[in-house]
Design an enzyme around this catalytic site. Sequence first.
Site, PDB file in Angstrom:
ATOM      1  CD  GLU A 189      -2.939  -1.185   2.278  1.00 27.95           C
ATOM      2  OE1 GLU A 189      -2.411  -1.466   3.374  1.00 27.95           O
ATOM      3  OE2 GLU A 189      -4.145  -0.970   2.142  1.00 27.95           O
ATOM      4  CD  GLU A 228      -3.378  -6.352   3.669  1.00 25.36           C
ATOM      5  OE1 GLU A 228      -3.365  -7.104   2.674  1.00 25.36           O
ATOM      6  OE2 GLU A 228      -2.713  -5.303   3.739  1.00 25.36           O
TER       7      GLU A 228
HETATM    8  N1  CAA Z   1       4.339  -7.851  11.725  1.00 22.04           N
HETATM    9  C1  CAA Z   1       5.057  -8.246  12.804  1.00 22.04           C
HETATM   10  N2  CAA Z   1       5.908  -9.275  12.781  1.00 22.04           N
HETATM   11  C2  CAA Z   1       6.040  -9.944  11.626  1.00 22.04           C
HETATM   12  C3  CAA Z   1       5.329  -9.606  10.469  1.00 22.04           C
HETATM   13  C4  CAA Z   1       4.448  -8.501  10.536  1.00 22.04           C
HETATM   14  N3  CAA Z   1       3.748  -8.070   9.479  1.00 22.04           N
HETATM   15  N4  CAA Z   1       5.672 -10.466   9.477  1.00 22.04           N
HETATM   16  C5  CAA Z   1       6.582 -11.298   9.991  1.00 22.04           C
HETATM   17  N5  CAA Z   1       6.790 -10.996  11.293  1.00 22.04           N
HETATM   18  C6  CAA Z   1       7.753 -11.649  12.193  1.00 22.04           C
HETATM   19  C7  CAA Z   1       7.428 -13.118  12.426  1.00 22.04           C
HETATM   20  O1  CAA Z   1       6.516 -13.277  13.481  1.00 22.04           O
HETATM   21  C8  CAA Z   1       8.794 -13.681  12.749  1.00 22.04           C
HETATM   22  O2  CAA Z   1       9.092 -13.331  14.068  1.00 22.04           O
HETATM   23  P1  CAA Z   1       9.921 -14.314  15.013  1.00 22.04           P
HETATM   24  O3  CAA Z   1      11.245 -14.502  14.320  1.00 22.04           O
HETATM   25  O4  CAA Z   1       9.974 -13.614  16.300  1.00 22.04           O
HETATM   26  O5  CAA Z   1       9.109 -15.577  15.055  1.00 22.04           O
HETATM   27  C9  CAA Z   1       9.729 -12.873  11.855  1.00 22.04           C
HETATM   28  O6  CAA Z   1       9.008 -11.676  11.528  1.00 22.04           O
HETATM   29  C10 CAA Z   1      10.138 -13.562  10.567  1.00 22.04           C
HETATM   30  O7  CAA Z   1       8.959 -14.009   9.911  1.00 22.04           O
HETATM   31  P2  CAA Z   1       8.906 -15.423   9.172  1.00 22.04           P
HETATM   32  O8  CAA Z   1       9.445 -16.478  10.061  1.00 22.04           O
HETATM   33  O9  CAA Z   1       7.531 -15.586   8.653  1.00 22.04           O
HETATM   34  O10 CAA Z   1       9.950 -15.183   7.979  1.00 22.04           O
HETATM   35  P3  CAA Z   1       9.898 -15.645   6.467  1.00 22.04           P
HETATM   36  O11 CAA Z   1      11.128 -15.143   5.848  1.00 22.04           O
HETATM   37  O12 CAA Z   1       9.547 -17.084   6.383  1.00 22.04           O
HETATM   38  O13 CAA Z   1       8.659 -14.849   5.817  1.00 22.04           O
HETATM   39  C11 CAA Z   1       7.262 -12.980   5.291  1.00 22.04           C
HETATM   40  C12 CAA Z   1       8.675 -13.464   5.699  1.00 22.04           C
HETATM   41  C13 CAA Z   1       6.911 -13.461   3.880  1.00 22.04           C
HETATM   42  C14 CAA Z   1       7.267 -11.480   5.332  1.00 22.04           C
HETATM   43  C15 CAA Z   1       6.225 -13.567   6.292  1.00 22.04           C
HETATM   44  O14 CAA Z   1       6.649 -13.299   7.603  1.00 22.04           O
HETATM   45  C16 CAA Z   1       4.841 -13.006   6.163  1.00 22.04           C
HETATM   46  O15 CAA Z   1       4.079 -13.450   5.320  1.00 22.04           O
HETATM   47  N6  CAA Z   1       4.490 -12.028   7.017  1.00 22.04           N
HETATM   48  C17 CAA Z   1       3.171 -11.482   7.072  1.00 22.04           C
HETATM   49  C18 CAA Z   1       2.964 -10.486   5.989  1.00 22.04           C
HETATM   50  C19 CAA Z   1       1.602  -9.910   6.085  1.00 22.04           C
HETATM   51  O16 CAA Z   1       0.619 -10.590   6.301  1.00 22.04           O
HETATM   52  N7  CAA Z   1       1.529  -8.596   5.894  1.00 22.04           N
HETATM   53  C20 CAA Z   1       0.305  -7.907   5.944  1.00 22.04           C
HETATM   54  C21 CAA Z   1       0.135  -7.392   7.303  1.00 22.04           C
HETATM   55  S1  CAA Z   1      -1.472  -6.719   7.514  1.00 22.04           S
HETATM   56  C22 CAA Z   1      -1.420  -5.170   6.886  1.00 22.04           C
HETATM   57  O17 CAA Z   1      -0.469  -4.748   6.314  1.00 22.04           O
HETATM   58  C23 CAA Z   1      -2.696  -4.447   7.168  1.00 22.04           C
HETATM   59  C24 CAA Z   1      -2.872  -3.110   6.583  1.00 22.04           C
HETATM   60  O18 CAA Z   1      -3.037  -2.929   5.407  1.00 22.04           O
HETATM   61  C25 CAA Z   1      -2.985  -1.979   7.495  1.00 22.04           C
END
Ligand code: CAA
Length: 696
Positions: free
Chosen positions: A105, A125
């Site tokens: 975004e 999301e």
């Molecule tokens: N917020 C906070 N912490 C997050 C995070 C996030 N969005 N995404 C990942 N983390 C944290 C994980 O909990 C993990 O923490 P720990 O090491 O303490 O366990 C660490 O970051 C690493 O994450 P992964 O183990 O998942 O690492 P990866 O390399 O396998 O994957 C990734 C990386 C593809 C970014 C994956 O973490 C992921 O899919 N994250 C979520 C992304 C997501 O859903 N984003 C949308 C958020 S909602 C939003 O943005 C709403 C809005 O419009 C306002």
Amino acid sequence: MSQPVSVEIHENIAIIAIANPPVNALSHAVRAGLEAAFAEFASRLDLAAVVIYGTDRTFIAGADIREFGKPVQEPLLPDLINRIESCHLPVIAALHGTALGGGLEVAMGAHYRVAVQSARFGLPEVTLGILPGAGGTQRLPRLAGVDFALEAITSGRQIGAQEALKVGLIDRISTTEDVRAAGIAFAKDLLAEGKGPRRTRDLVVDPVAPEVFEAAKAKMAKKARGQLAPQNCIKAVEGAATLPFAQGLAQERALFQELMESDQRAALIHAFFAERQVAKVPEINGVTPRATDKIGVIGGGTMGVGIAASGLLAGLDVTLIERDGPAALMSGDRVRKTLKDSVNRGKLSQDSYDEILANRFRASNDYKALVEADVVIEAVFESMEVKKDVFTQLDAVCKPGAILASNTSYLDLNEIAQMTSRPSDVIGLHFFSPAHVMRLLEIVVADQTAPEVTATGFALAKRLNKIAVRAGVCDGFIGNRILSHYRKACDGAVLAGASPFDVDRALVSFGLAMGPFAVSDLAGLDIGWATRKRLAPTRDPREVYAEFADRLCEAGHFGRKTGMGYYVYAEDGTRENAEVLDHVAADRAAKGITAREISEQEIVDRYMAAMVNEAARVVEEGIALRPLDVDVTLLNGYGFPRWRGGPMQYADTVGLDKILRDVKRFAEEDAFLWQPAPLLARLVAEGKTFADLNNA
Ligand code: CAA
Ligand code: NAI
């Protein structure tokens, strides 16, 4: 602590670097840093353009999910993105890693987007029970069209740079993987061409027929039954097509807030973090795992073939052992066929398939072929005698330090370990069928298993792209033990008055993909029958034993494989097997039970109370480390609806006192099955939740 947002001036270009490891989430400090940077640019006359990029492994991977459910701190992300979009200088987002959610975004609020070849994009999301609430539902349709936006936002899927370029989400793919350099180069090119700001909000959404949205809503109502977020996503995108930008944004906000307050959002976010938390096992903290490059698989049946395929698809070297030459040949063929299916489904390239068969896979009947194996996984018949024989042979041929694992579903791993001279190297690796598809792996730690061996189990799971859960030894470990219990509660509901079809219907409408009786038909009724016969000598006389399933088996009806079980599987479709009701009626009559009306709600209450009650015992006995380990097991191995977060999260949501009341209510009918778990009773007395135990 270093600042998560820093600005450097390169010639006349302001370069904003975001450094908030591990994934550059948009936590409050990042939002505040960006806000301050853009506030300062407003008065700078020496600047010509702004580039935003992320340091380390990724651009922004989204909002900081840890902040959800807490009081929001300004600046809010939608306002920040509006501010970026309003900037008087052209703003370029330079993207690498994963630009997800709020990260994408931000990129869409910038005026231009350049990405490195390997970058990935998505609005995930919906998988967290919310919608892109910072303008994503308004800007994506403007950039990439309504059809693409609907599909991408309701699925949450990620796309690569080529597709992003094709649909208009990005403007350029850079030739270099150096994202900062790519951003500067693009900025210079734009300036040379005299380009100024180009605001996404000013783009016009291509007109679409209103039916498009109705069709999308109907489709998602079916595909994502019971889920709120996909419907709100569609309504928000509809707003982009029908309302002026500011109004569309306001509507998106309202729809977002509604989701933010829902139990479904809490459940899905619980699932997200629980799936990461399960890997945090105290005994392996800081322990270095052993090698997992070469694996052996014993037994080329349903599970062995799937486990072998899983290893091969993950790049490992696999040796499969069967009982004799012909069986080895046959199972080798089955592995090849499984891999070929992956090629046909586009999951594996033909080149990789050829490479696997030439270099990394062999099937044999000679245990000596395992001398170099790092990990050997036994998947032979579920018989203690056969397994003991296999482990004795493995002990004789495997190299020192090799890990000897069993895929047993129920058997005592301690007893198996004693067959070897190295019980500390023995562990359970319990895969789920089909093993190359299902993501759950229960890692069963026996009394003498060394932490290094457990750590290796987790390391192997990661290589196989599985979600591993630590389990202790008991009959059925975490998942199958709980399953045996709630399955009895389903039989109990039938004896009390429901039909198996009522039970299936009620639980499908609760959110399961399939009802438990339909699942039994799929797995084969003979399997449960064999287990019941095995356990008959030790059955407690107080147990109310439902016999209707045995009657079906005695009549030769084993479910799908014989064309008949609880259901009849005919060419023209599946229907309920009326014969079942006769068996049930006879069973009730023999037990002196008068059938009564059982509501859908009561069926769900019985199912959930049984599941949670047994799960509480599993946690109390240390079979599962925490309640969240149970949730992850049920979500990934047993089809529990993700948007309910798992049974323990569900129990916290409806209240543990309600679950305990249900257990006591059903105990009036069957006091043996429905004995309150001490942990459940204690938590209720103390006014605590399972979440409290997760956080302890
Ligand atoms: N917020 C906070 N912490 C997050 C995070 C996030 N969005 N995404 C990942 N983390 C944290 C994980 O909990 C993990 O923490 P720990 O090491 O303490 O366990 C660490 O970051 C690493 O994450 P992964 O183990 O998942 O690492 P990866 O390399 O396998 O994957 C990734 C990386 C593809 C970014 C994956 O973490 C992921 O899919 N994250 C979520 C992304 C997501 O859903 N984003 C949308 C958020 S909602 C939003 O943005 C709403 C809005 O419009 C306002
Ligand atoms: P299966 O009957 O399909 O396969 C067993 C295979 O082992 C057969 O091909 C047989 O020829 C081979 N075998 C038997 N003795 C052998 C020996 N001494 N050496 C080498 N090969 C030998 O059984 P399935 O379903 O694959 O189950 C295997 C194990 O996995 C069992 O312990 C089962 O409980 C467990 N399991 C099964 C699941 C399932 O859904 N089928 C799920 C999870 C675990």
